[in-house]
Design an enzyme around this catalytic site. Structure first.
Site, PDB file in Angstrom:
ATOM      1  CB  SER A  93      -0.103 -26.481 -14.565  1.00  0.00           C
ATOM      2  OG  SER A  93       0.536 -26.847 -15.774  1.00  0.00           O
ATOM      3  CG  ASN A 150      -5.148 -26.992 -14.552  1.00  0.00           C
ATOM      4  OD1 ASN A 150      -5.071 -27.070 -15.785  1.00  0.00           O
ATOM      5  ND2 ASN A 150      -4.440 -26.130 -13.855  1.00  0.00           N
ATOM      6  CG  ASN A 161      -2.135 -23.344 -11.782  1.00  0.00           C
ATOM      7  OD1 ASN A 161      -2.468 -24.471 -11.425  1.00  0.00           O
ATOM      8  ND2 ASN A 161      -1.810 -23.062 -13.023  1.00  0.00           N
ATOM      9  N   GLY A 204     -14.625 -28.823 -19.669  1.00  0.00           N
ATOM     10  CA  GLY A 204     -15.532 -29.394 -20.662  1.00  0.00           C
ATOM     11  C   GLY A 204     -16.869 -28.698 -20.784  1.00  0.00           C
ATOM     12  N   GLY A 211      -5.093 -19.410 -18.974  1.00  0.00           N
ATOM     13  CA  GLY A 211      -4.316 -20.020 -20.049  1.00  0.00           C
ATOM     14  C   GLY A 211      -4.562 -19.386 -21.397  1.00  0.00           C
ATOM     15  CE  LYS A 253      -7.569 -24.305 -13.452  1.00  0.00           C
ATOM     16  NZ  LYS A 253      -7.390 -23.556 -14.690  1.00  0.00           N
TER      17      LYS A 253
HETATM   18  C1  LIG Z   1      -3.845 -24.207 -24.112  1.00  0.00           C
HETATM   19  C2  LIG Z   1      -4.237 -24.216 -22.680  1.00  0.00           C
HETATM   20  C3  LIG Z   1      -3.447 -23.550 -21.758  1.00  0.00           C
HETATM   21  C4  LIG Z   1      -3.803 -23.541 -20.409  1.00  0.00           C
HETATM   22  N1  LIG Z   1      -3.022 -22.860 -19.521  1.00  0.00           N
HETATM   23  C5  LIG Z   1      -3.398 -22.791 -18.222  1.00  0.00           C
HETATM   24  C6  LIG Z   1      -2.649 -22.031 -17.310  1.00  0.00           C
HETATM   25  O1  LIG Z   1      -1.677 -21.373 -17.655  1.00  0.00           O
HETATM   26  N2  LIG Z   1      -3.062 -22.028 -16.004  1.00  0.00           N
HETATM   27  C7  LIG Z   1      -4.154 -22.732 -15.576  1.00  0.00           C
HETATM   28  O2  LIG Z   1      -4.488 -22.671 -14.389  1.00  0.00           O
HETATM   29  N3  LIG Z   1      -4.899 -23.440 -16.445  1.00  0.00           N
HETATM   30  C8  LIG Z   1      -4.543 -23.491 -17.744  1.00  0.00           C
HETATM   31  N4  LIG Z   1      -5.302 -24.205 -18.630  1.00  0.00           N
HETATM   32  C9  LIG Z   1      -6.467 -24.984 -18.110  1.00  0.00           C
HETATM   33  C10 LIG Z   1      -7.782 -24.212 -18.236  1.00  0.00           C
HETATM   34  O3  LIG Z   1      -7.774 -23.060 -17.457  1.00  0.00           O
HETATM   35  C11 LIG Z   1      -8.961 -25.114 -17.822  1.00  0.00           C
HETATM   36  O4  LIG Z   1      -8.821 -25.442 -16.456  1.00  0.00           O
HETATM   37  C12 LIG Z   1      -9.035 -26.406 -18.629  1.00  0.00           C
HETATM   38  O5  LIG Z   1      -8.725 -26.154 -19.968  1.00  0.00           O
HETATM   39  C13 LIG Z   1     -10.418 -27.046 -18.563  1.00  0.00           C
HETATM   40  O6  LIG Z   1     -11.394 -26.193 -19.125  1.00  0.00           O
HETATM   41  P1  LIG Z   1     -11.969 -26.392 -20.620  1.00  0.00           P
HETATM   42  O7  LIG Z   1     -12.328 -27.839 -20.760  1.00  0.00           O
HETATM   43  O8  LIG Z   1     -13.123 -25.463 -20.702  1.00  0.00           O
HETATM   44  O9  LIG Z   1     -10.868 -26.004 -21.549  1.00  0.00           O
HETATM   45  C14 LIG Z   1      -4.966 -24.227 -19.988  1.00  0.00           C
HETATM   46  C15 LIG Z   1      -5.774 -24.878 -20.918  1.00  0.00           C
HETATM   47  C16 LIG Z   1      -5.427 -24.874 -22.250  1.00  0.00           C
HETATM   48  C17 LIG Z   1      -6.325 -25.573 -23.237  1.00  0.00           C
END
Ligand SMILES: Cc1cc2nc3c(=O)[nH]c(=O)nc-3n(C[C@H](O)[C@H](O)[C@H](O)COP(=O)(O)O)c2cc1C
Length: 351
Positions: A181, A243, A178, A291, A68, A214
């Protein structure tokens, strides 16, 4: 220093800030490559104790960048210089798409959390392939996170994944499917036994590269077990959990759409991960995400059974030193407890 710069970044709306950072990191890799070495010296942390070989790939440290952030694989050399052990680019869809209407990205600095409803905005397979071809391979594992186009329905859905696997199998080290989402209508419904069986059957015939699934944090644990079993039986080599969440009660002031990530997701993501690890540790490679922002949390996930971890939100809140700080502190935690190698830590709570 980042805490000072952050004040200015936060004056911009979150998506403008992201686009600015994306362009800067792209520019750095493309036009100022001689700066990558000093950048790496400042932001990377290497130690043999953190290195591991998984499915034939060498990970210099366990901290990867979650999908992402680099949707179009346009920032890879700079992301490597930021000290990540691996990068998951995407989600990429076969055809380019704009994603959901704006505003669709919200930051909650008080809670170190983010809410997004991006909807797989990306430049599409062909453009991303040409970005990737410039840099692959990078001496760092690269994962392609793939998803269906919003408009693809019925038979077309499996075809989307087929085209993406064909496109990326020779220019990435592993692939992440994936289905989790919350921002593509109907996507999470594909986390079903029947669909996963069909998808992985097709996928494993297409490539020898490791395929990961995922999953969402909002699934019932019984369903998680079922779909992960089916995925593994049909060739999945790993599970990425999790996710973003659609549990809006976790974040005060949250919008009632999109997915939440960052600190407020931490416990929910860990809970699901631990249950998953109790069932699947040693049966597949487990990647924990959701997180994570400190060495203590990485240590907890590794001990619970994660071979690797990923983060996204912590990069926004902690800045470019995040991987160095985590890896450096992780090593201290390991030494304090008498571990000599990261492999001794992984799954120690399961033994
Ligand atoms: C702005 C944004 C865009 C994201 N886009 C995707 C994506 O395109 N595909 C995906 O599998 N996860 C996407 N994610 C999820 C992240 O890969 C991750 O699983 C999720 O943010 C939890 O991790 P974190 O708490 O460290 O952010 C996105 C997260 C954010 C914040």
């Amino acid at each position: 220093m980042y805490q000072n710069i952050k004040k200015y970044i936060y004056k911009l709306d979150p998506e403008t800030a992201h686009n600015l950072i994306e362009k800067s990191l792209y520019f750095l890799g493309e036009y100022l490559p001689y700066l990558l070495k000093p950048m790496s010296e400042k932001f990377s942390y290497e130690d043999r104790m953190l290195e591991q070989k998984i499915l034939g790939m060498t990970f210099q440290n366990p901290v990867g960048l979650a999908a992402g952030f680099d949707k179009n694989a346009s920032m890879l050399p700079a992301l490597k210089a930021l000290g990540f052990g691996f990068v998951e680019f995407g989600t990429v869809t076969p055809r380019p798409q704009e994603g959901n209407p704006k505003p669709r990205l919200f930051r909650y600095p008080k809670y170190n959390s983010i809410q997004n409803a991006m909807g797989f905005n990306n430049e599409g397979l062909e453009e991303v392939k040409s970005n990737l071809l410039k840099h692959y391979s990078l001496n760092m594992p690269i994962a392609a996170n793939i998803g269906k186009n919003r408009t693809s329905k019925d038979k077309k859905i499996v075809e989307d994944y087929e085209v993406l696997i064909d496109g990326f199998k020779d220019i990435s080290d592993f692939l992440v499917i994936n289905l989790s989402s919350p921002n593509t209508p109907g996507l999470r419904d594909l986390q079903s036994k029947q669909f996963i069986e069909e998808l992985f059957c097709m996928a494993q015939e297409k490539t020898d590269k490791p395929l990961f699934l995922k999953i969402a944090p909002d699934l019932d644990i019984v369903d998680v077990f079922e779909i992960c079993h089916v995925a593994i039986e049909n060739g999945a080599k790993g599970i990425v959990a999790t996710n973003t969440t659609t549990d809006y009660s976790l974040l005060p002031g949250a919008q009632n759409f999109g997915g939440i990530s960052g600190e407020v997701l931490c416990e929910k993501s860990f809970e699901l991960f631990e249950a998953l690890a109790q069932e699947f540790f040693t049966k597949t490679v487990l990647v924990s995400v959701g997180g994570i922002s400190s060495a203590e949390e990485v240590y907890r996930r590794l001990k619970a059974g994660a071979s690797l971890v990923e983060l996204y939100s912590a990069l926004i809140f902690e800045g470019p030193s995040v991987t160095k700080n985590i890896n450096c502190d992780l090593l201290e935690l390991m030494k304090k407890d008498g571990f000599k190698d990261i492999s001794e830590v992984i799954g120690i709570d399961r033994k």
